[in-house]
Scaffold this active site. Structure first.
Site, PDB file in Angstrom:
ATOM      1  CB  SER A 121      -0.975  -0.034   1.182  1.00 36.22           C
ATOM      2  OG  SER A 121      -1.969   0.952   1.061  1.00 36.22           O
ATOM      3  CG  HIS A 142      -5.951  -2.285   0.661  1.00 40.53           C
ATOM      4  ND1 HIS A 142      -5.337  -1.702  -0.427  1.00 40.53           N
ATOM      5  CD2 HIS A 142      -5.349  -1.754   1.758  1.00 40.53           C
ATOM      6  CE1 HIS A 142      -4.395  -0.857  -0.004  1.00 40.53           C
ATOM      7  NE2 HIS A 142      -4.386  -0.883   1.314  1.00 40.53           N
ATOM      8  CG  ASP A 179      -7.405  -2.495  -2.864  1.00 43.92           C
ATOM      9  OD1 ASP A 179      -8.015  -1.839  -1.999  1.00 43.92           O
ATOM     10  OD2 ASP A 179      -6.160  -2.508  -2.952  1.00 43.92           O
TER      11      ASP A 179
END
Length: 251
Positions: A106, A229, A199
Site C-alpha cells: 500500500s 486490499h 480492493d
C-alpha cells in the site's frame, strides 16, 4: 502448545535521537526489505510470512517500523511521507550492504518507488502489493482536501484496526509534493505489482498506471480477481512469496 516468545526488536537512533525499531537477519543477498503500509508495522501478516520464508531460504531480510509506528518511538501524527521515506533510507543505508529487493504494501509501495528513485544503484528489484502512489491525490475528495486545509487533520473509522485512520495536513502536503504518476518514473530495475481487483482502497487501475509510467521494461502486473486490499489470505501470501523468490532467482 505455548507460543514462542518473540524477541524484542532492535533500535537505531535517528540524528534527532528518536529510535527506530527494526528486525534484521543476515543471509544471502539481495537483502529483502519490507515496507509496511499506512498505520501498519513490521509485525503484519505479510511481513512476518515473508520473513519466515526468507529465514528458511537463508535470505537476508530487514523489517522496520517508521517513526511513530509500531515499536518505533515518536508520535504517528508527526510523521509524513518524506520523513517515513527517510527513516527507511536511514535503516537501509546503515544496516545493509549491497543490493536490496524492496517489497512495499500500500503506502509502502509508494515508499518503495521513492526509495528506488533515491538509491538506484542499490535497488535490484521491487515488489508492490496494492501499491498506492499518489493516494493523497486520487484517494481524497475535494471535500476531504478542504477539510484538511481548514482543520489540519481528518480522523475516520477504518476496518483495519481499532484506532481511527488519521491523516494530517502535513502528511497530505508531503504526499502531494512527492507524486509520481504524472510523469515517467525513472526506475529501471525489475518490478512486480500484485493488485486485488476487489480492493476497496486502491483502484486496480492504479497498478496499470504505475506499470505504464515506469521506465523499466521488466514490469509485470498480476491482478487477483477476488483479491482485497490486504492480500493477506494464504493464497495471496503464497503468491507474494513466489513472486519474490522468482525475482530473486533472476537477479
Amino acid at each position: 502448545m505455548q507460543q514462542p516468545v518473540l524477541a524484542p526488536p532492535s533500535f537505531f537512533a535517528r540524528p534527532d535521537g528518536l529510535r527506530l525499531a527494526y528486525r534484521y537477519r543476515p543471509g544471502a543477498g539481495p537483502v529483502i526489505v519490507f515496507l509496511p503500509g499506512y498505520m501498519s508495522d513490521m509485525e503484519g501478516g505479510k511481513a512476518v510470512a515473508l520473513d519466515a520464508w526468507a529465514a528458511e531460504s537463508g535470505r537476508a531480510m530487514l523489517r522496520l517500523d517508521y517513526g511513530g509506528n509500531g515499536a518505533s518511538e515518536g508520535r504517528f501524527e508527526d510523521g509524513t511521507l518524506a520523513s517515513w521515506r527517510d527513516d527507511a533510507l536511514l535503516l537501509i543505508d546503515s544496516l545493509t550492504q549491497g543490493p536490496v529487493l524492496l517489497a512495499g504494501s500500500s503506502m509502502g509501495g509508494w515508499l518503495a518507488l521513492l526509495i528506488a528513485l533515491a538509491r538506484p544503484e542499490r535497488v535490484a528489484g521491487l515488489v508492490g502489493i496494492a501499491a498506492a502512489p499518489d493516494f493523497t491525490e486520487w484517494g481524497f475528495t475535494d471535500a476531504d482536501k478542504a477539510l484538511l486545509r481548514t482543520e489540519g487533520r481528518i480522523a475516520e473509522p477504518t476496518p483495519y484496526g481499532d484506532q481511527p485512520y488519521v491523516t494530517t495536513l502535513a502528511f497530505w502536503e508531503s504526499g502531494q509534493a512527492l507524486r509520481l504518476l504524472e510523469e515517467e518514473i525513472a526506475i529501471s530495475c525489475p518490478v512486480r505489482l500484485l493488485q486485488g481487483q476487489e480492493d476497496p482502497d486502491v483502484p486496480w487501475e492504479i497498478a496499470l498506471r504505475i506499470a505504464r509510467q515506469l521506465r523499466s521494461s521488466d514490469v509485470q502486473t498480476l491482478l487477483i480477481k477476488d483479491g482485497d486490499h490486504r492480500l493477506s489470505r494464504d493464497a495471496d501470501i503464497a503468491l507474494l512469496i513466489r513472486t519474490v523468490a522468482s525475482l530473486l532467482d533472476n537477479l
